[in-house]
Design a protein around this motif. Structure first.
Motif, PDB file in Angstrom:
ATOM      1  N   GLY A  29       4.254  -0.775   0.626  1.00  0.00           N
ATOM      2  CA  GLY A  29       3.437  -0.457  -0.548  1.00  0.00           C
ATOM      3  C   GLY A  29       2.240  -1.393  -0.689  1.00  0.00           C
ATOM      4  N   LEU A  30       1.678  -1.829   0.441  1.00  0.00           N
ATOM      5  CA  LEU A  30       0.539  -2.763   0.406  1.00  0.00           C
ATOM      6  C   LEU A  30      -0.726  -2.063   0.893  1.00  0.00           C
ATOM      7  CD1 LEU A  30       2.254  -5.846   2.136  1.00  0.00           C
ATOM      8  CD2 LEU A  30       1.967  -5.459  -0.319  1.00  0.00           C
ATOM      9  N   ASN A  31      -1.854  -2.637   0.546  1.00  0.00           N
ATOM     10  CA  ASN A  31      -3.108  -2.158   1.120  1.00  0.00           C
ATOM     11  C   ASN A  31      -3.316  -2.860   2.449  1.00  0.00           C
ATOM     12  OD1 ASN A  31      -3.858  -0.535  -1.143  1.00  0.00           O
ATOM     13  ND2 ASN A  31      -4.441  -2.430  -2.214  1.00  0.00           N
ATOM     14  N   ASP A  32      -4.029  -2.188   3.340  1.00  0.00           N
ATOM     15  CA  ASP A  32      -4.373  -2.845   4.612  1.00  0.00           C
ATOM     16  C   ASP A  32      -5.083  -4.152   4.295  1.00  0.00           C
ATOM     17  OD1 ASP A  32      -3.314  -0.796   6.020  1.00  0.00           O
ATOM     18  OD2 ASP A  32      -5.187  -0.087   6.906  1.00  0.00           O
ATOM     19  N   GLY A  33      -4.724  -5.207   5.015  1.00  0.00           N
ATOM     20  CA  GLY A  33      -5.397  -6.488   4.826  1.00  0.00           C
ATOM     21  C   GLY A  33      -4.641  -7.446   3.920  1.00  0.00           C
ATOM     22  N   GLU A  34      -3.673  -6.938   3.130  1.00  0.00           N
ATOM     23  CA  GLU A  34      -2.885  -7.856   2.297  1.00  0.00           C
ATOM     24  C   GLU A  34      -1.967  -8.685   3.210  1.00  0.00           C
ATOM     25  OE1 GLU A  34      -1.337  -6.813  -1.654  1.00  0.00           O
ATOM     26  OE2 GLU A  34      -2.059  -4.783  -1.253  1.00  0.00           O
ATOM     27  N   ALA A  35      -1.590  -9.867   2.734  1.00  0.00           N
ATOM     28  CA  ALA A  35      -0.842 -10.791   3.591  1.00  0.00           C
ATOM     29  C   ALA A  35       0.639 -10.417   3.691  1.00  0.00           C
ATOM     30  CB  ALA A  35      -0.980 -12.208   3.043  1.00  0.00           C
ATOM     31  N   VAL A  36       1.142 -10.399   4.928  1.00  0.00           N
ATOM     32  CA  VAL A  36       2.588 -10.215   5.149  1.00  0.00           C
ATOM     33  C   VAL A  36       3.090 -11.318   6.084  1.00  0.00           C
ATOM     34  CG1 VAL A  36       2.961  -7.718   4.868  1.00  0.00           C
ATOM     35  CG2 VAL A  36       2.148  -8.596   7.057  1.00  0.00           C
ATOM     36  N   TYR A  37       4.316 -11.725   5.840  1.00  0.00           N
ATOM     37  CA  TYR A  37       4.986 -12.591   6.811  1.00  0.00           C
ATOM     38  C   TYR A  37       5.474 -11.707   7.940  1.00  0.00           C
ATOM     39  CZ  TYR A  37       5.463 -16.097   3.088  1.00  0.00           C
ATOM     40  OH  TYR A  37       5.245 -17.008   2.098  1.00  0.00           O
TER      41      TYR A  37
END
Ligand code: 16G
Length: 242
Positions: free
Chosen positions: A120-128
């Motif tokens: 449920g994130l936008n492209d470019g948001e930070a993920v581990y």
């Protein structure tokens, strides 16, 4: 012990005889089986028949052949239920085994494509992006690649993910894990997986993909794992719908 008058095929009788010896622990994990020649002489059957019996048990996973070394009693497979949402740590502890993780990599990346979508994130948001080899009593069982939104769980560290992620989320953060969606498919181990899982290139693995949600429905992890095909068997109870 082999009854040549029996309607049961001889290879089958040999197969059952081997199975019994393993069941009774007369032959234990890691033991080498007598050679085909010795077997054939002892039971007065052909080497072909012995080979057929052994091949069936190798295919079943009870025995393991090693080139140039012989045939061994294989490690027994774990039966893992597909019911209920549990963590690797919980699964191993329930079996009385010691869970541990070998951290392969720990990075923060920009979410993109499927990873962004399922979390449920936008492209470019930070993920581990966390890669771990999961071990039971120091023996590698699975390789997991876990994606978790950094905004949702900002405090992850190498140290935390070397232990149980579920325990951290629930006990430390007080978040309630709700439910998961999971799919399984067969594959062959690629180079990196084979090395890290200590198996041969192209050995069978089960690819499991899981999306886990908190109770409030927020997706919190997306995990892609490769489980060793020689160590795992999955089971499920299926009530027939009225
Ligand atoms: C299981 C899960 C994985 C989860 C992990 C947490 C599968 C098939 N299963 O391995 O999604 O991230 O448990 O384990 O992927 P932990 O709490 O021991 O870190």
């Amino acid at each position: 012990m082999i009854d040549k008058q029996s309607p049961l095929p001889i290879y089958y009788q040999i197969q059952e005889l081997i199975r019994k010896k393993i069941d009774k622990k007369e032959w234990q994990t890691g033991d080498v089986l007598p050679s085909e020649r010795i077997f054939a002489e002892q039971y007065e059957v052909s080497r072909m028949t012995v080979r057929q019996a052994v091949t069936e048990l190798v295919n079943e996973g009870l025995l393991r052949r090693e080139k140039g070394r012989g045939t061994f009693v294989a490690e027994q497979k774990f039966t893992q239920t597909l019911q209920g949402l549990t963590s690797f740590t919980e699964d191993m502890k329930e079996r009385g085994l010691k869970p541990s993780s070998r951290l392969v990599s720990f990075n923060v990346k920009e979410a993109a494509g499927k990873t962004a979508r399922v979390l449920g994130l936008n492209d470019g948001e930070a993920v581990y992006e966390i890669q771990r080899i999961r071990l039971a009593d120091h023996s590698p069982m699975a390789m997991e690649t876990t994606y978790i939104s950094k905004a949702l769980i900002p405090g992850l560290t190498k140290n935390i993910v070397q232990n149980s992620i579920y325990e951290y989320v629930e006990a430390e953060l007080g978040l309630a894990i709700g439910y998961g969606e999971q799919s399984l498919e067969a594959a062959l181990a690629m180079k990196k997986e084979a090395e890290l899982l200590e198996i041969e290139l192209n050995d069978p693995v089960l690819l499991i993909s899981r999306i886990t949600h908190l109770q409030d429905k927020t997706p919190f992890e997306y995990v892609k794992s490769a489980y060793r095909g020689d160590r795992y068997k999955f089971s499920i109870q299926m009530p027939r719908n009225e």
